[in-house]
Scaffold this motif. Structure first.
Motif, mmCIF file in Angstrom:
data_model
loop_
_atom_site.group_PDB
_atom_site.id
_atom_site.type_symbol
_atom_site.label_atom_id
_atom_site.label_comp_id
_atom_site.label_asym_id
_atom_site.label_seq_id
_atom_site.Cartn_x
_atom_site.Cartn_y
_atom_site.Cartn_z
ATOM 1 N N GLU A 1 8.103 -5.589 40.927
ATOM 2 C CA GLU A 1 9.038 -4.532 41.302
ATOM 3 C C GLU A 1 8.561 -3.254 40.651
ATOM 4 O OE1 GLU A 1 11.373 -5.000 43.357
ATOM 5 O OE2 GLU A 1 12.339 -6.952 43.121
ATOM 6 N N ARG A 2 7.900 -2.415 41.433
ATOM 7 C CA ARG A 2 7.366 -1.177 40.861
ATOM 8 C C ARG A 2 8.505 -0.206 40.636
ATOM 9 N NH1 ARG A 2 2.475 -2.410 43.148
ATOM 10 N NH2 ARG A 2 2.484 -4.610 42.672
ATOM 11 N N GLY A 3 8.318 0.637 39.664
ATOM 12 C CA GLY A 3 9.342 1.653 39.467
ATOM 13 C C GLY A 3 8.891 2.709 38.491
ATOM 14 N N LEU A 4 9.290 3.934 38.770
ATOM 15 C CA LEU A 4 9.040 5.050 37.872
ATOM 16 C C LEU A 4 10.320 5.871 37.842
ATOM 17 C CD1 LEU A 4 5.581 6.024 39.335
ATOM 18 C CD2 LEU A 4 5.923 5.094 37.054
ATOM 19 N N GLU B 1 17.860 3.464 36.011
ATOM 20 C CA GLU B 1 16.678 2.752 35.534
ATOM 21 C C GLU B 1 16.554 1.405 36.217
ATOM 22 O OE1 GLU B 1 17.056 2.589 31.334
ATOM 23 O OE2 GLU B 1 15.938 4.438 31.044
ATOM 24 N N THR C 1 17.903 0.469 39.227
ATOM 25 C CA THR C 1 17.616 0.519 40.662
ATOM 26 C C THR C 1 16.216 1.064 40.925
ATOM 27 O OG1 THR C 1 18.790 2.604 40.730
ATOM 28 C CG2 THR C 1 19.990 0.693 41.484
ATOM 29 N N SER C 2 15.716 1.931 40.062
ATOM 30 C CA SER C 2 14.362 2.437 40.280
ATOM 31 C C SER C 2 13.317 1.457 39.755
ATOM 32 C CB SER C 2 14.184 3.796 39.628
ATOM 33 O OG SER C 2 14.110 3.652 38.234
ATOM 34 N N LYS C 3 13.776 0.338 39.201
ATOM 35 C CA LYS C 3 12.899 -0.757 38.772
ATOM 36 C C LYS C 3 11.960 -0.377 37.613
ATOM 37 C CE LYS C 3 14.519 -3.120 42.234
ATOM 38 N NZ LYS C 3 13.952 -3.245 43.558
ATOM 39 N N ILE C 4 12.209 0.767 37.010
ATOM 40 C CA ILE C 4 11.329 1.167 35.915
ATOM 41 C C ILE C 4 11.552 0.274 34.703
ATOM 42 C CG2 ILE C 4 13.000 2.860 35.093
ATOM 43 C CD1 ILE C 4 9.367 3.608 34.791
ATOM 44 N N VAL C 5 12.715 -0.337 34.700
ATOM 45 C CA VAL C 5 13.168 -0.985 33.472
ATOM 46 C C VAL C 5 12.249 -2.109 33.019
ATOM 47 C CG1 VAL C 5 14.737 -2.674 34.515
ATOM 48 C CG2 VAL C 5 15.268 -1.692 32.300
ATOM 49 N N GLU C 6 11.661 -2.817 33.972
ATOM 50 C CA GLU C 6 10.794 -3.922 33.567
ATOM 51 C C GLU C 6 9.538 -3.409 32.850
ATOM 52 O OE1 GLU C 6 10.792 -7.170 36.077
ATOM 53 O OE2 GLU C 6 9.349 -8.287 34.890
ATOM 54 N N VAL C 7 9.053 -2.256 33.312
ATOM 55 C CA VAL C 7 7.900 -1.651 32.630
ATOM 56 C C VAL C 7 8.293 -1.262 31.213
ATOM 57 C CG1 VAL C 7 6.284 0.271 32.646
ATOM 58 C CG2 VAL C 7 6.976 -0.772 34.795
#
Lengths: 305, 441
Positions: A81-84, B206, B208-214
């Motif tokens: 699940e990509r996300g920034l 965070e 919903t934009s899926k950044i959280v896993e990073v």
């Protein structure tokens, strides 16, 4: 040396077991394919390696060191699940993510220059992520994954969402990173990728590891002693106690194709000899199973199903 | 710790750099001086040349004598009343005071002519000046020695001022403390709600934009949560500080622009004046009420209030902020969040009503006690009581419990958060939340 070893890793949730006694070992500088159907436990294993969650039991070592918070900087992780941050500018975003990985601002800036030039995205620095296309955002995300020069790179379905040109670009980068000494873990169920890039694989199904090893070895192990023959004429018979004729069809005119399996311990040469006596052989090749076939066979055969 | 700091900085900068922050931060304080400015303008209209009003005195009795003060300048004129009226209308003077020849025991017929309706306060002041003069004359008439009279007057006046001052002061203080408690309580209520929501929306974004896993592959979920909560807290503190500062500066500017002093200054001047000049004491009596209010404003123990307010401000925010973060982590959208935000805001709303029903009216009642002890209501309730000087042990108990309270909610929230942020598309209810809470890491 092993880049990563997992020993008897188990993770249970209240209703199900996500990982059941899984052990893998990933050689340094390999491209390691972590395969398995959806819900098999790949993501759980990856999250444990990334220290996002803890395992219930078992032990993980990275470069012969027990997994600990120091390793955050050793690993680069590109989740499925990509996300920034949408509202954040590309430059600020990359700097922030790099700093969270433990880089100093100056270090990060220097490395970023190189990568952004390489990917030809230097002039995106002040663009907000929400203004980028999906492919552009993927590039940015890839840069954030490898910027801190991780020795272990974990890519979860890295090519989803990439157009062929960008996919090629990323493939080349991955190969180059391996050349420079990084170890790469692919989590995917795209068998073409595995076929093309991986040199080691592990197959996880139903929370258990059911297969692991170098790709060549795995394939050899799943060879069925079957050969593909193209020949003229089809009115011949082979000794039925020695060979199985699995399939035969006409290609054109009198030109035919046969799939033949050797039943006993005879060598392929013996099959050729037997064939030459009865027909005119034009093509003879061993049928090597594709990763996809192995995958399907194993997952379907899995007794726990 | 270093990473919490990084996240905090990021959250802070993200929000502070937004145009909406700049606009809200600058516009809101402008509203206050604008209101004060308008009020001052109206006041000035009413009390034109408020500083010194020139009063013409036509004294046919010859008994009157007035001393000029900082409020009135008296000009004695001669001639007939008719003549005086015409000259007065042509002049720019404030009023014409006509004193006919009168009987000391029955003073009648005194009239104040003016062009506009003078304020009641001014009439009061003039009345008391006249009364005082007649009072003096009467004493003289009864052959009371002037020297004795003077010394007697002084002491009597001083005494009466002190007595009435203490009596009045109490009454006006409770009004001030009511307003103060009201303002502080509502401020905390609003701050917790507005910034709590900000935390929740940030977490949802965070997620919903899926950044959280990073992010959580680099930092612990708890660090991410705390960084966000503290970052937004600093935004809130900055905003309120700017507001307080701007409101202060602009209000002072607006007031001085319209020729008014700050309330404290004015009160001080009046007190000084009273002490210097016992003759004026009685004239100033009509000001006493206003003065007492001003006085008690300057009597407010500011350091005590500011310190405790800041404590409850942060404590309440941290307590609720953690819960808002937990809600944000559990849901996938703002709409979904509503079912959980309601129970969270409930105690806050109860505290808000409690503020009006019990705390401000009966700060020492049992209900007020419990409201200001329970951590979920104490931030709003205790600041409402601050002015009423709550017992120290209650204050300490309340603060200790509040610290315990936010450590507790942060702990609960952290446990839900670490699981919630990685879950997508799950139908979340309280059972699920409980399960997440119990889950091993």
């Amino acid at each position: 040396m092993e880049a990563l070893t997992a020993k008897n890793v188990t993770k249970r949730y209240t209703q199900h077991t996500a990982l059941d006694d899984v052990s893998i070992s990933i050689p340094e500088k390999s491209i390691y394919g972590l395969l398995g159907p959806n819900g098999a436990g790949k993501t759980t294993l990856i999250r444990i390696i990334n220290q996002i969650i803890d395992s219930d039991s078992g032990e993980i070592s990275i470069f012969n060191e027990k997994l600990n918070p120091k390793h955050i900087g050793t690993i680069g992780y590109l989740p499925e699940e990509r996300g920034l941050y949408k509202k954040l500018k590309v430059g600020e975003q990359l700097l922030y993510l790099a700093q969270l990985k433990g880089m100093t601002k100056a270090e990060a800036l220097e490395k970023l220059k190189v990568w952004l030039t390489k990917f030809e995205i230097k002039d995106w620095w002040n663009k907000k992520v929400e203004d980028l296309s999906k492919g552009m955002a993927q590039k940015v995300q890839f840069v954030s994954t490898v910027l801190h020069e991780p020795k272990l790179i974990i890519l979860d379905e890295p090519f989803s969402g990439f157009d062929p040109i960008n996919a090629q670009l990323i493939t080349n980068e991955i190969l180059e990173l391996r050349e420079k000494g990084s170890t790469i873990i692919f989590s995917t169920h795209r068998m073409e990728t595995v076929e093309a890039l991986c040199d080691h694989i592990a197959l996880i199904n139903k929370s258990k590891k059911i297969l692991e090893g170098p790709k060549k070895q795995v394939k050899d192990a799943y060879k069925t002693n079957t050969f593909l023959v193209e020949h003229i004429g089809n009115n011949f018979t082979l000794p039925a106690d020695k060979y199985d004729l699995l399939e035969q069809y006409k290609i054109e005119d009198n030109y035919h194709h046969s799939t033949i399996r050797i039943r006993g311990a005879d060598s392929p040469n013996q099959l050729i000899r037997d064939l030459v006596d009865v027909t005119e052989v034009h093509n003879f090749v061993e049928k090597i199973p594709t990763m996809s076939e192995i995958f399907i066979t194993l997952v379907k055969e899995d007794p726990s199903l | 710790m270093n990473k919490i700091w990084l996240i905090m900085q990021r959250e802070f900068l993200n929000r502070v750099q937004k145009k909406s922050f700049l606009i809200a931060t600058i516009l809101v304080p402008l509203i206050f001086p604008a209101v004060i400015g308008v009020m001052a303008f109206i006041l000035m209209k009413q009390e034109k040349s408020a500083s010194i009003s020139v009063v013409e005195v036509l004294d046919e009795s010859g008994k009157m004598s007035f001393e000029n003060s900082s409020r009135f300048e008296f000009v004695t004129i001669q001639g007939t009343l008719e003549h005086a009226k015409t000259t007065y209308t042509e002049s720019s003077h404030f009023a014409l005071l006509y004193i006919p020849d009168f009987d000391l025991s029955k003073p009648e017929g005194m009239t104040l002519y003016s062009k506009e309706n003078p304020s009641i306060r001014k009439i009061d002041e003039l009345e008391s000046l006249v009364e005082k003069r007649i009072h003096d004359l009467k004493l003289e008439q009864f052959n009371i020695d002037k020297e004795t009279l003077k010394s007697l007057k002084t002491s009597v006046n001083l005494k009466s001022v002190n007595l009435s001052a203490t009596g009045e002061e109490k009454a006006s203080n409770s009004t001030i403390f009511y307003i103060l408690g009201f303002a502080l309580g509502v401020l905390i209520y609003m701050f917790v709600l507005i910034y709590g929501m900000q935390i929740m929306l940030g977490v949802i974004e965070e997620k919903t934009s899926k950044i959280v896993e990073v992010i959580v592959s680099s930092v612990k979920p708890f660090q991410l949560m705390m960084g966000k909560i503290l970052g937004i807290a600093s935004v809130g503190l900055l905003q309120f500080s700017i507001w307080a500062l701007l409101i202060g500066v602009l209000s002072t500017a607006a007031m001085s622009l319209f020729g008014l002093n700050m309330p404290q200054q004015q009160a001080m001047e009046q007190v000084m004046q009273q002490m210097d000049d016992p003759e004026m004491a009685e004239a100033a009596k009509s000001n006493e009420k206003i003065m007492n209010i001003m006085q008690s404003i300057s009597d407010i123990p500011y350091t005590y209030i500011v310190f405790n307010f800041a404590f409850y401000f942060l404590g309440g925010y941290l307590l609720y902020g953690a819960l808002f973060a937990a809600v944000g982590s559990a849901v996938d959208s703002q709409q979904e969040a509503q079912q959980f935000t309601f129970p969270i805001t409930m105690p806050l709303i109860i505290a808000y009503f409690g503020l009006f029903m019990f705390i401000l009216n009966e700060p020492d009642s049992t209900a007020s006690f419990w409201f200001s002890i329970i951590p979920f209501t104490s931030p709003v309730a205790m600041v409402g009581r601050l002015g009423y000087n709550p017992p120290l042990w209650q204050l300490i108990l309340s603060q200790v419990l509040l610290i315990g309270g936010f450590v507790f909610t942060t702990w609960i929230a952290g446990r839900i958060y670490r699981v919630g942020i990685l879950m997508h598309g799950t139908k979340v209810n309280y059972k699920v939340l409980a399960k997440w809470f119990m889950m091993k890491n």
